[in-house]
Design a protein around this motif. Structure first.
Motif, PDB file in Angstrom:
ATOM      1  N   THR A   1       0.835  -1.197   0.000  1.00 51.16           N
ATOM      2  CA  THR A   1       0.000   0.000   0.000  1.00 51.16           C
ATOM      3  C   THR A   1       0.866   1.241   0.000  1.00 51.16           C
ATOM      4  O   THR A   1       2.101   1.189   0.183  1.00 51.16           O
ATOM      5  N   PHE A   2       0.194   2.409  -0.169  1.00 51.73           N
ATOM      6  CA  PHE A   2       0.905   3.674  -0.237  1.00 51.73           C
ATOM      7  C   PHE A   2       1.499   4.018   1.137  1.00 51.73           C
ATOM      8  O   PHE A   2       0.830   3.859   2.169  1.00 51.73           O
ATOM      9  N   GLY A   3       2.762   4.490   1.142  1.00 58.16           N
ATOM     10  CA  GLY A   3       3.451   4.922   2.372  1.00 58.16           C
ATOM     11  C   GLY A   3       4.052   3.788   3.167  1.00 58.16           C
ATOM     12  O   GLY A   3       4.635   4.016   4.228  1.00 58.16           O
TER      13      GLY A   3
ATOM     14  N   ASN B   1       9.645   5.219   1.506  1.00 53.62           N
ATOM     15  CA  ASN B   1       8.310   4.642   1.674  1.00 53.62           C
ATOM     16  C   ASN B   1       7.649   4.400   0.319  1.00 53.62           C
ATOM     17  O   ASN B   1       7.874   5.127  -0.653  1.00 53.62           O
ATOM     18  N   HIS B   2       6.790   3.400   0.265  1.00 55.41           N
ATOM     19  CA  HIS B   2       6.137   2.983  -0.979  1.00 55.41           C
ATOM     20  C   HIS B   2       5.240   4.095  -1.519  1.00 55.41           C
ATOM     21  O   HIS B   2       4.491   4.719  -0.760  1.00 55.41           O
ATOM     22  N   THR B   3       5.299   4.369  -2.823  1.00 54.75           N
ATOM     23  CA  THR B   3       4.603   5.518  -3.434  1.00 54.75           C
ATOM     24  C   THR B   3       3.353   5.140  -4.241  1.00 54.75           C
ATOM     25  O   THR B   3       2.823   5.962  -4.976  1.00 54.75           O
ATOM     26  N   GLY B   4       2.882   3.921  -4.071  1.00 52.98           N
ATOM     27  CA  GLY B   4       1.702   3.530  -4.838  1.00 52.98           C
ATOM     28  C   GLY B   4       1.035   2.310  -4.252  1.00 52.98           C
ATOM     29  O   GLY B   4       1.231   1.960  -3.079  1.00 52.98           O
TER      30      GLY B   4
ATOM     31  N   ALA C   1       3.665  15.462  -7.185  1.00 52.08           N
ATOM     32  CA  ALA C   1       4.033  14.334  -6.325  1.00 52.08           C
ATOM     33  C   ALA C   1       2.909  13.314  -6.237  1.00 52.08           C
ATOM     34  O   ALA C   1       1.724  13.632  -6.391  1.00 52.08           O
ATOM     35  N   ALA C   2       3.307  12.077  -5.963  1.00 57.05           N
ATOM     36  CA  ALA C   2       2.346  10.975  -5.877  1.00 57.05           C
ATOM     37  C   ALA C   2       1.481  11.092  -4.629  1.00 57.05           C
ATOM     38  O   ALA C   2       1.921  11.578  -3.576  1.00 57.05           O
ATOM     39  N   ILE C   3       0.231  10.655  -4.747  1.00 52.65           N
ATOM     40  CA  ILE C   3      -0.698  10.601  -3.621  1.00 52.65           C
ATOM     41  C   ILE C   3      -1.174   9.154  -3.472  1.00 52.65           C
ATOM     42  O   ILE C   3      -0.942   8.309  -4.353  1.00 52.65           O
ATOM     43  N   ASP C   4      -1.865   8.908  -2.374  1.00 53.17           N
ATOM     44  CA  ASP C   4      -2.380   7.560  -2.125  1.00 53.17           C
ATOM     45  C   ASP C   4      -3.451   7.211  -3.163  1.00 53.17           C
ATOM     46  O   ASP C   4      -4.487   7.887  -3.249  1.00 53.17           O
ATOM     47  N   PRO C   5      -3.250   6.143  -3.964  1.00 51.95           N
ATOM     48  CA  PRO C   5      -4.243   5.776  -4.982  1.00 51.95           C
ATOM     49  C   PRO C   5      -5.557   5.268  -4.398  1.00 51.95           C
ATOM     50  O   PRO C   5      -6.585   5.358  -5.068  1.00 51.95           O
ATOM     51  N   ASP C   6      -5.546   4.735  -3.178  1.00 54.07           N
ATOM     52  CA  ASP C   6      -6.756   4.139  -2.607  1.00 54.07           C
ATOM     53  C   ASP C   6      -7.894   5.155  -2.505  1.00 54.07           C
ATOM     54  O   ASP C   6      -8.976   4.937  -3.061  1.00 54.07           O
ATOM     55  N   PRO C   7      -7.742   6.315  -1.775  1.00 53.08           N
ATOM     56  CA  PRO C   7      -8.850   7.270  -1.694  1.00 53.08           C
ATOM     57  C   PRO C   7      -9.162   7.918  -3.039  1.00 53.08           C
ATOM     58  O   PRO C   7     -10.325   8.273  -3.309  1.00 53.08           O
TER      59      PRO C   7
END
Length: 298
Positions: free
Chosen positions: A176-178, A187-190, A278-284
């Motif tokens: 997961t993200f972060g 930290n993971h970005t996607g 910058a990348a954001i959390d894809p889930d929300p």
């Protein structure tokens, strides 16, 4: 006694004839001869009547006028005495009526021809008008159909611009993200969607391909810019299915699942970059922007 007769009693050949029946009979014949038309007069009347009939004769090229017929009849009348005027008058009337009737026939024929020509012209104009109306109706129908197709295409485009689909099927989330760990430099970005190698990867929504190349630790990478400016990344693919500049819609294939770059197994590493930043959390983002729950959609 013969010497003393009155002058009125003088015997002359004429007086002697009148005093006898033979004389009276001769006088009656003289009167009859004066009252009966001579053979010359009869021939003249016949010739005049023939001339009158010829004067009113009808042909396709010419027609004698009533005046000509009257002149011929008048000539016949001049050669006869008053006792024959009734027959001459009848001939004149008949000649005049014949000329008038023939003239009327010619006028009627001309009128019929003109009316026929007018009818043909009106029919030709009506045919032309009907053809023009049919062409106008055909063009209007074609225009309406083209307009309907364009409206349908526009509607589909609008729907496609906002429609979303999950990128892969038959997957499960493995990162997961972060998330931190020894597998990433930070930290993971996607989100990682683990799936068998070669699984089809589709665009999440409509957009234009802006990158399709090798991207170091990301392996084979495709980037798609969407209409709101958001850029989505598809990484670690085994192959590309698109080229830069190509327009894709939700679900269109962009590549296949692989394990190129920095990875320990076949999966799709999916990232979301609003406005290319910058990348954001894809889930929300998937939940709020596309109405997709990444944990249940596959």
């Amino acid at each position: 006694m013969s010497q003393h007769r009155a002058a009125g009693d003088r015997v002359t050949p004429g007086n002697a004839a009148r005093k006898t029946g033979a004389g009276r009979h001769s006088a009656k014949h003289r009167v009859a001869r004066r009252s009966t038309p001579s053979s010359t007069q009869i021939v003249g009347l016949t010739a005049a009547l023939a001339a009158a009939a010829g004067a009113v004769g009808f042909s396709h090229s010419s027609l004698a006028s009533p005046t000509q017929a009257n002149s011929a009849v008048n000539l016949a009348a001049a050669s006869l005495d008053n006792g024959s005027l009734s027959g001459i008058t009848t001939a004149r009337i008949q000649a005049r009526q014949l000329a008038t009737r023939d003239s009327s026939r010619v006028q009627l024929a001309d009128t019929t021809k003109k009316q026929s020509a007018a009818n043909k012209l009106a029919q030709a104009r009506q045919i032309k008008l009907d053809a023009s109306r049919a062409l106008t109706a055909k063009r209007a129908t074609a225009l309406a159909l083209a307009k309907a197709k364009q409206e349908a295409a526009d509607k589909l485009a609008r729907e496609s611009a906002t429609r979303c689909e999950i990128m892969v099927t038959g997957y499960h989330i493995t990162a997961t993200f972060g998330q931190g760990g020894s597998r990433w430099a930070h930290n993971h970005t996607g989100l990682d969607f683990a799936a068998p190698i070669g699984t089809r990867i589709g665009a999440v929504m409509k957009g234009v391909v802006i990158f399709a190349d090798w991207a170091g630790p990301y392996g084979r990478q495709v980037q798609v810019r969407h209409e709101d400016g958001t850029v989505t990344w598809y990484n670690h693919m085994s192959k590309f299915s698109v080229e830069v500049g190509e327009t894709v819609y939700a679900g269109d294939e962009v590549g296949r699942v692989g394990m190129t770059g920095n990875t320990t197994g076949p999966h799709l590493h999916f990232e979301v970059h609003p406005d290319g930043g910058a990348a954001i959390d894809p889930d929300p983002w998937l939940r709020n922007h596309c109405g997709l729950n990444p944990y249940t959609a596959g």
